[in-house]
Design a protein around this motif. Structure first.
Motif, PDB file in Angstrom:
ATOM      1  N   LYS A 169       0.813  -1.221   0.000  1.00  0.00           N
ATOM      2  CA  LYS A 169       0.000   0.000   0.000  1.00  0.00           C
ATOM      3  C   LYS A 169       0.847   1.272   0.000  1.00  0.00           C
ATOM      4  N   CYS A 170       2.115   1.131  -0.354  1.00  0.00           N
ATOM      5  CA  CYS A 170       3.008   2.293  -0.398  1.00  0.00           C
ATOM      6  C   CYS A 170       3.655   2.382  -1.775  1.00  0.00           C
ATOM      7  N   ASN A 212      -4.032   8.461   7.457  1.00  0.00           N
ATOM      8  CA  ASN A 212      -4.403   7.104   7.845  1.00  0.00           C
ATOM      9  C   ASN A 212      -5.107   7.117   9.209  1.00  0.00           C
ATOM     10  N   CYS A 267       3.072   6.489   1.922  1.00  0.00           N
ATOM     11  CA  CYS A 267       1.943   5.630   2.296  1.00  0.00           C
ATOM     12  C   CYS A 267       0.805   6.573   2.700  1.00  0.00           C
ATOM     13  N   SER A 304      -3.145   7.980   2.755  1.00  0.00           N
ATOM     14  CA  SER A 304      -4.585   7.676   2.677  1.00  0.00           C
ATOM     15  C   SER A 304      -4.830   6.221   2.303  1.00  0.00           C
ATOM     16  N   GLN A 305      -4.200   5.317   3.017  1.00  0.00           N
ATOM     17  CA  GLN A 305      -4.339   3.883   2.766  1.00  0.00           C
ATOM     18  C   GLN A 305      -5.033   3.165   3.918  1.00  0.00           C
ATOM     19  N   ASP A 306      -5.619   3.916   4.841  1.00  0.00           N
ATOM     20  CA  ASP A 306      -6.344   3.346   5.985  1.00  0.00           C
ATOM     21  C   ASP A 306      -5.450   2.430   6.831  1.00  0.00           C
TER      22      ASP A 306
END
Length: 419
Positions: A83-84, A117, A93, A95-97
């Motif tokens: 997710k990065c 996040n 990384c 806004s990938q929760d």
């Protein structure tokens, strides 16, 4: 290690012992691993021709050098976290929760962006591996509430830290190592309740931020700045307190740091104490921003007005206006004369209010006194009669003695009766 020796042996076969001893990267070949499959590419027959053999040796050298570069890159760099995105020495990384800091970060990371996040806390486990090249760390907008002890111990070269747009409630004063090199700290929009102000103060005073030069505390709910808040920041030169609900700057708050830029715009300042003006006057290189404050232009504002007109420190002095009283509202401060700074109207109102209050109190006391007299009227009447009778008896005694003393016959009779 065996594959490394095989690679070294191949290099010797291509260039011979003489060239091997003089090659500066020879020692690297002996530590290279996992290259055995590629070695087969370096063993084709080059024929017996001397020129062909030389050309083949050059080709082998280029292949070996390329292989070395690949191995070195694989060795010093870990893979990019899920997710990065990674490029050069930057990892993002955003806004990938994420609910935690990714652990498999490349060892050569220089700039790390983990923003937007859902990371509520950062601790020593957030950076378990040492990142010796990391200089810029951005943790904005993660909802961070707790910054725990030793969280930045594995970031020895950290220079810039962004913790803005969080909800910080606890911040350990041991979060930074004693030999940290942090020069910029952004805490904008991170203190939403002034009751957590002591948490920030503790970090600034005892967090070993000796090299901190830029501090951003804008857009927070600070209200009042403690007088010793910045005493632990001997290198602070840029301080932003814009839109932080600051109502007063206590004496000595700005005395310690060698400030050059101070932003106090859009707060709730109505006046500046004389001692604060003296502290600011000791920093001739300081540039101050003061626009957007509700200045009260009354008789107590005279010191500030004189300071504004005689000092060149306030950059936006032309934009400062009065908020009170009504007669001077929106009047530029530099156009206000000392004779216009009056408190008479306000004092008359205060006196009128005081007189009214005093009259009400006296009236209440009078009503209570009359009520007490009415409820005890019989007892008071009896007390008055007793006093009257006592006075009458006393006066009759004086009158009798006077008559005896004035008549000699009665006096002799009185003496004989005594005998």
């Amino acid at each position: 290690m065996e594959s490394g020796l095989e690679l070294a042996a191949a290099f010797r076969k291509v260039y011979g012992g003489k060239h091997w001893r003089n090659f500066p990267f020879g020692v690297i070949f002996t530590h290279t691993t996992r290259v055995q499959p590629e070695m087969r590419l370096l063993r084709p027959s080059c024929g017996g021709n001397r020129g062909t053999t030389h050309m083949c040796g050059v080709m082998r050298f280029v292949l070996l050098l390329f292989l070395l570069l690949l191995l070195a890159a694989a060795r010093c760099c870990r893979g990019c976290p899920d997710k990065c995105t990674c490029f050069s020495q930057t990892v993002k990384c955003q806004s990938q929760d994420l609910d935690a800091i990714p652990r498999s970060l490349p060892a050569n990371t220089k700039s790390l962006f983990i923003t937007g996040n859902n990371i509520s806390r950062v601790s020593a486990d957030s950076f378990p591996s040492r990142l010796p090249s990391l200089t810029d760390l951005y943790l904005a907008g993660n909802g961070i509430e707790s910054v725990e002890a030793m969280v930045f111990d594995n970031l020895p070269d950290l220079l810039r830290l962004d913790l803005s747009n969080n909800r910080i409630q606890t911040f350990s004063e041991r979060a930074f190592p004693e030999d940290n090199r942090v020069q910029l700290l952004n805490l904008s929009r991170s203190v939403h309740n002034h009751s957590f102000m002591d948490v920030v103060q503790s970090v600034l005073q005892r967090g070993h931020l000796l090299q901190l030069a830029v501090l951003d505390l804008s857009n927070n709910d600070l209200v009042i700045l403690p007088d010793d808040m910045f005493t632990g920041l001997p290198g602070l030169i840029n301080l932003s307190l814009q839109n932080s609900s600051v109502m007063s700057v206590l004496n000595g708050t700005l005395r310690a740091p060698p400030l050059r830029h101070l932003d106090l715009r859009d707060n709730s300042l109505r006046d500046l104490p004389f001692a604060t003006l003296e502290d600011l006057g000791l920093k001739p290189a300081l540039h101050i921003l003061l626009a957007g404050n509700p200045w009260r232009c009354d008789c107590f504002f005279e010191d500030v007005l004189l300071w504004l007109k005689n000092s060149t420190q306030v950059v936006d002095a032309q934009n400062l206006t009065c908020a009170d009283p009504k007669a001077l509202r929106r009047r530029p401060l530099l156009q206000v004369e000392r004779s216009q700074l009056k408190c008479s109207g306000d004092m008359e109102g205060v006196l009128e209010t005081s007189y009214v209050f005093l009259g009400l109190v006296l009236a209440l006391i009078g009503v209570i006194f009359l009520l007490v007299l009415y409820l005890n009227r019989k007892g008071i009447k009896r007390w008055i009669y007793n006093i009257r009778d006592a006075c009458r008896d006393h006066m009759e005694g004086y009158h009798y003695r006077y008559e005896i003393n004035s008549d000699p016959r009665l006096a002799n009779l009185s003496i004989n009766s005594d005998v």
